[in-house]
Design an enzyme around this catalytic site. Structure first.
Site, PDB file in Angstrom:
ATOM      1  N   HIS A 146       2.185   2.451 -12.822  1.00 46.89           N
ATOM      2  CA  HIS A 146       2.554   2.197 -11.330  1.00 46.89           C
ATOM      3  C   HIS A 146       1.642   2.953 -10.766  1.00 46.89           C
ATOM      4  O   HIS A 146       1.606   3.751  -9.272  1.00 46.89           O
ATOM      5  CB  HIS A 146       3.619   3.416 -11.019  1.00 46.89           C
ATOM      6  N   SER A 160     -20.335  -6.894   6.982  1.00 44.53           N
ATOM      7  CA  SER A 160     -19.072  -6.275   8.349  1.00 44.53           C
ATOM      8  C   SER A 160     -20.522  -6.700  10.273  1.00 44.53           C
ATOM      9  O   SER A 160     -21.521  -7.004   9.910  1.00 44.53           O
ATOM     10  CB  SER A 160     -18.054  -5.211   8.282  1.00 44.53           C
ATOM     11  N   LYS A 220     -20.229  -1.814   5.155  1.00 49.36           N
ATOM     12  CA  LYS A 220     -19.487  -2.779   4.487  1.00 49.36           C
ATOM     13  C   LYS A 220     -19.582  -3.311   3.726  1.00 49.36           C
ATOM     14  O   LYS A 220     -21.310  -3.995   3.526  1.00 49.36           O
ATOM     15  CB  LYS A 220     -18.469  -3.131   5.476  1.00 49.36           C
ATOM     16  N   GLU A 224     -10.575 -11.782  -2.265  1.00 50.26           N
ATOM     17  CA  GLU A 224     -10.043 -11.735  -1.026  1.00 50.26           C
ATOM     18  C   GLU A 224      -9.182 -12.560  -0.910  1.00 50.26           C
ATOM     19  O   GLU A 224      -8.066 -13.248  -0.806  1.00 50.26           O
ATOM     20  CB  GLU A 224     -10.308 -10.970   0.331  1.00 50.26           C
TER      21      GLU A 224
END
Ligand code: ARG
Length: 455
Positions: free
Chosen positions: A153, A274, A280, A287
């Site tokens: 979980h 970024s 970043k 992804e």
């Protein structure tokens, strides 16, 4: 091509709409190989002369050479690759070229070509899977004793080794290899000679053609031969499962790379920055793998939907199979290719993993087991430990920090040895059950996987 029946040419927009050459041109080599085998069979059976067979095979070989060298450009105004090859052959060798299409149809050809294309491409997928499984096993070996929280979980659950966690992915991908092999075995039957749908009046030798092309056998029903796309659906579902595995792994890598976790750091070569936020470092590759999974599922669902209402045998709808299957094959290959070096170069932050394992009471099960082994029924022990955890939360400490006196208020069974029993190292090293997280078990899993890879 259908001059005779038709009085006028296809409308040019309809012609574009109907054409598949812009994507089926990919199969030119398989189409030519199939045609060479077909010509040989026709000659062997006395359906065409050996002289014609020789001109056909030479002509086809020269077309293959010229496409490969770039001397011949595939004519995108043809309807599909099968028609292009035949037209080009006739252009080169004259009448003999017109005899090639005896006792076969494009319906057979397209079914044959996709099978041949997939046979090779699935070998590539298997190789890429094998390489990735091997890389994961190596990474697991390096990290076989690194402790981190295992989650259920997404809540810290029990301590595990990072090697153990990684090996779970090796096992999944190993099953993927066997799924691809299963699909390959069922795919490897030749539809050629189905002759549109009903078979033919010529005395053909379908087995000979199948042998020439390396198939395990011929498809036993000509209607099935031209209308079956199960092998595409089966492969796309196997590919979807691979993508699902890569996507779950990607999701974890993305989470682990976040400041909230900081369990791993991906190499600069597999991350991006970024355009506005100078700090970043984004896990774009992971992804994208996760993102492309959706598209691969879409291909599977798309083809299933295309096929669901089709009467037997061939229908033009089936032309829609190729873009989907090509896209799934190429996408999974790309994802596997990028995944392996991303994993190989990923830095593991063992200190952060260990620190996370020290929080969250992930040794609570072991404390309950400690009492149980001393005679307390497990449910009673579970309750005692639950109360101790609540006490710790109150005092803002962990189980390892509670003094022995606090423990003994709950049960006389608690003794000094409890601290050793609930240390993370003990929790891990005592999980010796088969498939468990201890180092020797992880070593066994690695050995198993490496052995499987040799097969
Ligand atoms: N281009 C077609 C396809 O991809 C080949 C078979 C066409 N057969 C036909 N009878 N129109 O499915």
């Amino acid at each position: 091509m259908w001059a005779g029946r038709f009085a006028k040419a296809l409308d040019s927009m309809a012609d574009d709409f109907n054409s598949s050459i812009r994507f089926d041109c990919k199969m030119y080599k398989r189409d030519i190989m199939g045609s060479i085998a077909h010509a040989k069979m026709l000659a062997k059976q006395g359906i065409i002369s050996y002289g014609d067979c020789e001109s056909i095979t030479e002509g086809l070989a020269s077309i293959l050479d010229d496409i490969q060298s770039g001397a011949l450009e595939i004519d995108m105004s043809c309807e599909d690759i099968h028609m292009f090859v035949e037209a080009e052959l006739t252009k080169r060798i004259g009448d003999a070229g017109k005899r090639l299409h005896t006792a076969r149809s494009r319906n057979d050809q397209v079914a044959l070509d996709i099978r041949m294309y997939l046979r090779e491409e699935t070998d590539k997928i298997t190789e890429l899977l094998r390489a990735l499984v091997a890389d994961i096993a190596d990474k697991a070996e390096e990290n076989k004793a690194v402790i981190l929280p295992g989650y259920t979980h997404l809540q810290r659950a029990q301590p595990i080794t990072f090697g153990h966690h990684l090996m779970a992915y090796s096992m999944m991908l190993l099953r993927d290899i066997s799924r691809i092999r299963d699909a390959q075995a069922r795919m490897n039957y030749s539809p050629i000679g189905s002759c549109a749908l009903a078979g033919t009046t010529y005395d053909t030798d379908r087995q000979f053609e199948a042998d020439e092309l390396g198939f395990s056998g011929v498809m036993q029903n000509s209607i099935d031969g031209v209308s079956d796309r199960d092998f595409c659906v089966e492969l796309m579902s196997a590919i979807s499962i691979i993508m699902m595995h890569l996507s779950r792994f990607s999701e974890e890598i993305i989470l682990w790379s976040s400041w909230e976790f900081k369990f791993v750091e991906l190499d600069d070569a597999y991350t991006t920055g970024s355009s506005i936020m100078p700090q970043k470092k984004n896990s774009d590759m992971a992804e994208l793998v996760r993102g492309k999974t959706g598209r691969v599922y879409g291909n599977l669902l798309g083809l299933l939907t295309t096929l669901k209402g089709l009467p037997l045998a061939y229908n033009k709808d089936m032309q829609e199979d190729k873009e989907a299957i090509f896209d799934s094959v190429e996408t999974v290959q790309m994802c596997l290719e990028i995944f392996a070096p991303m994993i190989r170069t990923m830095k593991v932050k063992a200190e952060n993993m260990y620190r996370a394992a020290q929080e969250g009471f992930i040794n609570a099960t072991d404390l309950a087991d400690y009492l149980t082994k001393k005679g307390m029924p497990f449910r009673a022990a579970y309750k005692v430990v639950g109360q101790l955890v609540a006490e710790c939360i109150d005092k803002k400490c962990v189980l390892d920090d509670l003094p022995i006196e606090a423990y003994r208020l709950h049960s006389e069974l608690f003794e000094q040895d409890l601290y050793h029993e609930i240390s993370l190292e003990t929790c891990v090293s005592k999980r010796i059950s088969e498939g468990g997280t201890c180092v020797s078990s992880v070593e066994k899993q690695i050995a198993y996987v490496r052995e499987e890879l040799k097969k």
